[in-house]
Scaffold this motif. Structure first.
Motif, PDB file in Angstrom:
ATOM      1  N   PRO A  81      38.175  41.828  40.855  1.00  0.00           N
ATOM      2  CA  PRO A  81      36.765  42.230  40.835  1.00  0.00           C
ATOM      3  C   PRO A  81      36.061  41.875  42.141  1.00  0.00           C
ATOM      4  O   PRO A  81      36.381  40.869  42.770  1.00  0.00           O
ATOM      5  CB  PRO A  81      36.162  41.417  39.693  1.00  0.00           C
ATOM      6  CG  PRO A  81      37.296  40.845  38.948  1.00  0.00           C
ATOM      7  CD  PRO A  81      38.464  40.806  39.859  1.00  0.00           C
ATOM      8  N   ILE A  82      35.120  42.739  42.535  1.00  0.00           N
ATOM      9  CA  ILE A  82      34.276  42.414  43.683  1.00  0.00           C
ATOM     10  C   ILE A  82      32.887  42.055  43.171  1.00  0.00           C
ATOM     11  O   ILE A  82      32.447  42.543  42.128  1.00  0.00           O
ATOM     12  CB  ILE A  82      34.227  43.549  44.729  1.00  0.00           C
ATOM     13  CG1 ILE A  82      33.634  44.832  44.151  1.00  0.00           C
ATOM     14  CG2 ILE A  82      35.604  43.813  45.298  1.00  0.00           C
ATOM     15  CD1 ILE A  82      33.380  45.901  45.188  1.00  0.00           C
ATOM     16  N   ASN A  83      32.225  41.194  43.905  1.00  0.00           N
ATOM     17  CA  ASN A  83      30.904  40.728  43.500  1.00  0.00           C
ATOM     18  C   ASN A  83      29.922  41.899  43.506  1.00  0.00           C
ATOM     19  O   ASN A  83      29.738  42.544  44.540  1.00  0.00           O
ATOM     20  CB  ASN A  83      30.444  39.642  44.478  1.00  0.00           C
ATOM     21  CG  ASN A  83      29.191  38.942  44.041  1.00  0.00           C
ATOM     22  OD1 ASN A  83      28.288  39.548  43.474  1.00  0.00           O
ATOM     23  ND2 ASN A  83      29.112  37.659  44.324  1.00  0.00           N
ATOM     24  N   PRO A  84      29.273  42.189  42.374  1.00  0.00           N
ATOM     25  CA  PRO A  84      28.336  43.321  42.330  1.00  0.00           C
ATOM     26  C   PRO A  84      27.103  43.106  43.208  1.00  0.00           C
ATOM     27  O   PRO A  84      26.410  44.067  43.531  1.00  0.00           O
ATOM     28  CB  PRO A  84      27.949  43.420  40.857  1.00  0.00           C
ATOM     29  CG  PRO A  84      28.297  42.115  40.255  1.00  0.00           C
ATOM     30  CD  PRO A  84      29.406  41.534  41.080  1.00  0.00           C
ATOM     31  N   ARG A 143      37.585  31.835  36.070  1.00  0.00           N
ATOM     32  CA  ARG A 143      37.925  33.234  35.791  1.00  0.00           C
ATOM     33  C   ARG A 143      37.626  34.131  36.986  1.00  0.00           C
ATOM     34  O   ARG A 143      36.703  33.890  37.737  1.00  0.00           O
ATOM     35  CB  ARG A 143      37.108  33.740  34.599  1.00  0.00           C
ATOM     36  CG  ARG A 143      37.226  32.888  33.369  1.00  0.00           C
ATOM     37  CD  ARG A 143      38.346  33.353  32.506  1.00  0.00           C
ATOM     38  NE  ARG A 143      38.480  32.480  31.350  1.00  0.00           N
ATOM     39  CZ  ARG A 143      39.638  32.111  30.867  1.00  0.00           C
ATOM     40  NH1 ARG A 143      40.752  32.520  31.415  1.00  0.00           N
ATOM     41  NH2 ARG A 143      39.702  31.329  29.823  1.00  0.00           N
ATOM     42  N   PHE A 144      38.415  35.190  37.110  1.00  0.00           N
ATOM     43  CA  PHE A 144      38.072  36.268  38.023  1.00  0.00           C
ATOM     44  C   PHE A 144      37.013  37.110  37.314  1.00  0.00           C
ATOM     45  O   PHE A 144      37.086  37.331  36.106  1.00  0.00           O
ATOM     46  CB  PHE A 144      39.298  37.147  38.312  1.00  0.00           C
ATOM     47  CG  PHE A 144      40.312  36.489  39.200  1.00  0.00           C
ATOM     48  CD1 PHE A 144      40.177  36.521  40.578  1.00  0.00           C
ATOM     49  CD2 PHE A 144      41.402  35.839  38.660  1.00  0.00           C
ATOM     50  CE1 PHE A 144      41.107  35.918  41.399  1.00  0.00           C
ATOM     51  CE2 PHE A 144      42.347  35.235  39.473  1.00  0.00           C
ATOM     52  CZ  PHE A 144      42.199  35.274  40.843  1.00  0.00           C
ATOM     53  N   GLY A 145      36.019  37.572  38.034  1.00  0.00           N
ATOM     54  CA  GLY A 145      34.942  38.355  37.418  1.00  0.00           C
ATOM     55  C   GLY A 145      33.892  37.424  36.840  1.00  0.00           C
ATOM     56  O   GLY A 145      33.713  36.295  37.299  1.00  0.00           O
ATOM     57  N   LEU A 179      46.912  38.944  38.660  1.00  0.00           N
ATOM     58  CA  LEU A 179      45.908  39.678  37.895  1.00  0.00           C
ATOM     59  C   LEU A 179      46.498  40.665  36.886  1.00  0.00           C
ATOM     60  O   LEU A 179      45.763  41.247  36.094  1.00  0.00           O
ATOM     61  CB  LEU A 179      44.991  40.457  38.853  1.00  0.00           C
ATOM     62  CG  LEU A 179      44.263  39.610  39.882  1.00  0.00           C
ATOM     63  CD1 LEU A 179      43.511  40.501  40.857  1.00  0.00           C
ATOM     64  CD2 LEU A 179      43.325  38.654  39.202  1.00  0.00           C
ATOM     65  N   LYS A 180      47.816  40.828  36.914  1.00  0.00           N
ATOM     66  CA  LYS A 180      48.457  41.806  36.039  1.00  0.00           C
ATOM     67  C   LYS A 180      48.157  41.478  34.572  1.00  0.00           C
ATOM     68  O   LYS A 180      48.318  40.354  34.123  1.00  0.00           O
ATOM     69  CB  LYS A 180      49.967  41.825  36.270  1.00  0.00           C
ATOM     70  CG  LYS A 180      50.656  42.967  35.567  1.00  0.00           C
ATOM     71  CD  LYS A 180      52.118  43.029  35.931  1.00  0.00           C
ATOM     72  CE  LYS A 180      52.740  44.237  35.249  1.00  0.00           C
ATOM     73  NZ  LYS A 180      54.102  44.458  35.652  1.00  0.00           N
TER      74      LYS A 180
END
Length: 134
Positions: free
Chosen positions: A74-77, A91-93, A45-46
């Motif tokens: 990211p965490i799931n909102p 993708r992350f997020g 993730l860097k």
């Protein structure tokens, strides 16, 4: 895309991130099918700029800013899901996508054109289907 990954069980009352749950240990899952794909995020993730425009990528969520976990992911909102990582998503997020569906009624019949997404690796398919509506 179907997988054999088993999610960490999350009872309804523990879904919210506002509920303290020290024993929550979700399964880490990043599909191997994403490795080396130029359109997919690397597992490291860097350098990823979350909650903002990151080069040509919009990493903003339509739900507002999202939080990151201790590793910077990211965490799931919407709350706990029993999984960590991006799963089968590229993708992350946020993973913004639009899948158009064109439909009409013609002589009392619902007709539509469906397009199978090409980013899954499946053949591009354009179908014309007629469904009788009673």
């Amino acid at each position: 895309m179907k997988t054999d990954v088993v999610r960490f069980a999350v009872p309804d009352e523990k879904v919210s991130w506002n509920v303290k749950w020290d024993d929550y240990k979700p399964v880490e899952f990043n599909s191997d099918k994403l490795k080396g794909k130029e359109w997919a995020d690397p597992e490291n993730l860097k350098g990823i700029k979350f909650n903002q425009i990151d080069g040509k990528l919009n990493r903003k969520s339509h739900m507002g800013d999202y939080k990151l976990d201790e590793s910077g992911a990211p965490i799931n909102p919407e709350g706990r899901t029993g999984l960590r990582g991006r799963g089968v998503l590229g993708r992350f997020g946020p993973n913004h996508a639009v899948d158009p569906l064109v439909s009409r009624f013609n002589n009392g019949k619902l007709q539509y054109i469906a397009i199978e997404r090409s980013d899954t690796g499946l053949q591009f398919l354009l179908s014309f289907l007629t469904v009788h509506v009673y």
